[in-house]
Design a protein around this motif. Structure first.
Motif, mmCIF file in Angstrom:
data_model
loop_
_atom_site.group_PDB
_atom_site.id
_atom_site.type_symbol
_atom_site.label_atom_id
_atom_site.label_comp_id
_atom_site.label_asym_id
_atom_site.label_seq_id
_atom_site.Cartn_x
_atom_site.Cartn_y
_atom_site.Cartn_z
ATOM 1 N N UNK A 625 0.867 -1.314 -0.070
ATOM 2 C CA UNK A 625 -0.092 0.052 0.053
ATOM 3 C C UNK A 625 0.778 1.220 0.010
ATOM 4 N N UNK A 626 0.500 2.248 -0.785
ATOM 5 C CA UNK A 626 1.394 3.500 -0.814
ATOM 6 C C UNK A 626 0.787 4.485 0.439
ATOM 7 N N UNK A 627 -0.526 4.249 0.588
ATOM 8 C CA UNK A 627 -1.008 5.030 2.037
ATOM 9 C C UNK A 627 -1.396 4.115 2.974
ATOM 10 N N UNK A 628 -1.010 4.555 4.209
ATOM 11 C CA UNK A 628 -1.385 3.592 5.362
ATOM 12 C C UNK A 628 -1.730 4.476 6.579
ATOM 13 N N UNK A 629 -2.835 4.020 7.371
ATOM 14 C CA UNK A 629 -3.420 4.818 8.419
ATOM 15 C C UNK A 629 -3.884 3.930 9.460
ATOM 16 N N UNK A 648 2.801 7.742 -6.243
ATOM 17 C CA UNK A 648 2.743 9.075 -7.167
ATOM 18 C C UNK A 648 1.933 10.166 -6.548
ATOM 19 N N UNK A 649 0.827 9.922 -6.098
ATOM 20 C CA UNK A 649 -0.168 10.886 -5.687
ATOM 21 C C UNK A 649 0.229 11.347 -4.383
ATOM 22 N N UNK A 690 -2.317 16.156 2.691
ATOM 23 C CA UNK A 690 -1.420 16.159 1.593
ATOM 24 C C UNK A 690 0.026 15.964 2.087
ATOM 25 N N UNK A 691 0.712 14.810 1.881
ATOM 26 C CA UNK A 691 2.177 14.672 2.259
ATOM 27 C C UNK A 691 3.021 14.655 0.608
#
Length: 704
Positions: A625-629, A648-649, A690-691
């Motif tokens: 996964x590119x994003x994790x929370x 990329x995003x 946004x990061x």
């Protein structure tokens, strides 16, 4: 025929006593009972409350393969009574059944807890007959009809959740449909039965080396979720399959087929199964895990550590790597104290001059590593305001250990199979059923606490001795189960003598992450993962398997790393338990200040962590996964960690459904230099973040 209906803490339970005095568990769910869901060619025949298999008895009827249905005397048990009582924790239902042919009495226990949608279940079998009987299988939890609510086909509506686990690849939650598991519908509903089983199983002493001993059934049509955990530190088994037109779930400890366990019961003797915890929700998967989290807090040992959430420094990870010396420790002690750590643990190697793997077991300090003795360093740790700790592996003895030269150390100290000692990775497995082993282990703990002032022990365990031991046992698995129960009893004795001692459960990281262990230990190592970017996934998923305040996560800022690496590392641990490491004495001042800042923020929020429940705005995490929370929430506040890895995003919108339509104040609480944008969207209940740089992370607080 009569029925007993019980409603407790939002859990609805229906028990049937049929015309032949057989006991059926028809319903256990947050939904009301619907009589029309009991379709099947044989009515309620397959809804046994418990399954028990003993040697030498016929399993007549439906084909079963290795499935644990139509067990004997499981299918011949008859109702003998029900006991319904309450205590300070909640309601207790005990259903007794007997078998005329063998004289066996079986009691099914259901322990409810006030205010929590969860129940603890287990089974007691007593031989009241005139002949010795041999147990081969005893269910701890048995429920038929897990698919029955709703009108859609089970192939469409059911999802089975499994928590895969292995070294460096911990806590991987995967969800499957029945067809994906080979259980697709192939017969008319009323005839549904086959030999296919989907099962998760462990054989051996590493209880979570392939799976965390838990699972979940979700019904996407009704929105209900049932999540369970098997509370055992050894061999266990759960299975889902079909019988008599329905799907069933069964969970147990060791069994003969899967883990070489059998147990003889002489007249008057009893056997108690391992326990199983089951939680329910009719809201969401996150809510079901929240109920399980509350339940886990109720069943564990009361201790100071899970209230204070001390910050631990350990010198191993991306630091000394098991090569401690007095010279190396002093500057680390200074740096850890400066950053605000409460405990300082000297990890592996303190007891050996050189290579130590196959020599462990005596646990005496190396004067080569510590010329003035280990106490010089532990005293210095206390002088700096921290409590000292050390690494131990108390259950093993290296094959070249000096301990083996003692005259009283013989085969009775160790696991034995086929007349030979069991060893793995150049270590022997100690047998804690032997009182001499327990006495020796006590002497090691007493010496470390009394002579060195140790207040923290990292209790590691790096071997897998397999199916068990033959010494004084009815089967290999019986020997293993006896050892495991004696180990936990020994641990209780340690805590009785030293109630403020913190003992960390570590088995090559998380190879024994189960709630037999975690109902005793206050803190658990989650991984040996040495890549902080991958560790974000393990950290985010940790509350699936244990309470946040028990989940120790490494934070190891790198020498020469930039500030975002340090922030990413710190956020990995800041919603759980900070297991600080990295060479704090050698990193630059700016990065050391970020560690200090992170620990200070953690100390401000840890009182909320110990009472919060988890949520996953992006779902549970995978390594790709590119994003994790990961989020934790209480009544009027929540915290959410957001990580961006290689994607990329640069922006993400995180749905937080329980706050949809609520005015929320959002602030970035770590790091204090944040320059990234974030926005709360009230109508949609979404947090936009946004990061702009890959491999960065931020920690937010939400209040309403």
């Amino acid at each position: 025929m009569r029925r007993i209906e019980i409603s407790e803490n939002g859990i609805n339970m229906v028990i049937e006593i049929d015309d032949e005095n057989r006991t059926r568990l028809l319903h256990l769910s947050p939904l009301p009972f619907d009589e029309s869901t009991l379709e099947g060619r044989s009515g309620t025949l397959g809804f046994n409350m418990v399954e028990v298999q003993m040697s030498g008895l016929d399993r007549a009827g439906e084909r079963h393969g290795n499935k644990y249905i139509i067990t004997a005397p499981g299918y011949t048990l008859r109702f003998a009574g029900i006991n319904d009582t309450c205590d300070q924790q909640g309601r207790i239902i005990e259903v007794t059944q007997t078998d005329e042919g063998t004289g066996v009495e079986v009691v099914s226990h259901f322990r409810f807890f006030n205010g929590v949608r969860a129940v603890r279940t287990w089974t007691t079998v007593t031989n009241k007959g005139s002949e010795t009987q041999t147990l081969e299988y005893v269910s701890s939890f048995c429920l038929t009809g897990i698919q029955k609510d709703g009108v859609l086909d089970e192939d469409d509506k059911l999802r089975i959740g499994v928590c895969h686990n292995s070294w460096f690849r911990e806590l991987q939650w995967k969800t499957y449909t029945l067809p994906e598991l080979g259980l697709a519908r192939s017969q008319p509903q009323e005839w549904l039965h086959s030999s296919k089983v989907f099962a998760c199983t462990n054989a051996g002493n590493w209880s979570s080396k392939e799976y965390i001993p838990m699972g979940c059934v979700s019904n996407t049509e009704t929105g209900t979720h049932m999540v369970w955990q098997i509370e055992h530190n050894g061999s266990w088994h759960w299975e889902i399959s079909d019988r008599e037109g329905h799907l069933y779930l069964q969970a147990s400890g060791p069994s003969e087929i899967e883990s070489h366990w059998s147990k003889e019961l002489k007249t008057g003797e009893s056997f108690e199964s391992v326990t199983c915890g089951v939680a329910f929700s009719d809201e969401s998967f996150d809510d079901a895990i929240g109920e399980l989290t509350r339940y886990r807090r109720l069943i564990r040992r009361k201790n100071r550590d899970n209230k204070t959430l001390a910050v631990i420094f350990n010198d191993y990870m991306n630091c000394l790597w098991g090569n401690p010396t007095a010279e190396a420790e002093f500057p680390l002690v200074d740096a850890a104290a400066e950053c605000g750590c409460n405990y300082f643990c000297i990890d592996a190697g303190w007891y050996a001059d050189g290579f130590w793997w196959d020599e462990v077991g005596e646990w005496k300090e190396s004067r080569k590593r510590f010329p003035n003795g280990l106490k010089e360093v532990t005293d210095y740790i206390r002088k700096k305001g921290m409590i000292p700790g050390v690494w131990l592996e108390i259950e093993v003895v290296g094959i070249h250990s000096p301990l083996l030269d003692r005259g009283d150390v013989d085969d009775s100290w160790f696991f034995m199979r086929h007349g030979r000692r069991v060893f793995d990775r150049s270590r022997y497995q100690l047998d804690f059923r032997n009182h001499k082993v327990r006495e020796y282990a006590d002497s090691v703990i007493d010496r470390l606490v009394k002579d060195y002032g140790v207040g923290y022990i990292k209790m590691d365990y790096n071997i897998e001795p397999g199916i068990g031991t033959e010494t004084d046992a009815d089967s290999f698995g019986d020997g293993l189960l006896g050892h495991e129960r004696c180990y936990l009893a020994w641990l209780d004795g340690v805590f009785a003598r030293y109630p403020d001692l913190i003992v960390e459960n570590c088995s090559s990281g998380s190879m024994r992450m189960d709630y037999a262990m975690l109902s005793h230990y206050s803190i658990q190592s989650t991984s040996d993962q040495d890549d902080y970017r991958r560790y974000a996934t393990i950290a985010a998923n940790a509350p699936l398997a244990l309470t946040p305040e028990q989940a120790a996560v490494w934070s190891y800022p790198m020498q020469g790393g930039d500030r975002e690496r340090t922030v990413f590392n710190m956020i990995n641990s800041m919603l759980l338990r900070i297991h600080q490491s990295g060479h704090l004495a050698n990193i630059d001042d700016d990065n050391r200040a970020l560690v200090k800042q992170g620990i200070a923020v953690y100390k401000q929020i840890r009182a909320n962590i110990r009472e919060a429940v988890p949520f996953w705005a992006l779902g549970t995490s995978g390594f790709g996964d590119g994003w994790v929370s990961l989020g934790l929430r209480r009544e009027n506040c929540a915290y959410i960690a957001v990580w961006r890895r290689e994607t990329n995003g640069d922006s993400i919108s995180l749905p937080i459904d329980f706050l949809k339509g609520v005015q929320v104040r959002v602030e970035c609480i770590y790091p204090d230099f944040n320059e990234e944008r974030f926005l709360w969207n009230t109508a949609s209940g979404r947090l936009s973040v946004q990061l702009r740089t890959q491999n960065t992370a931020r920690l937010f607080k939400l209040t309403w």
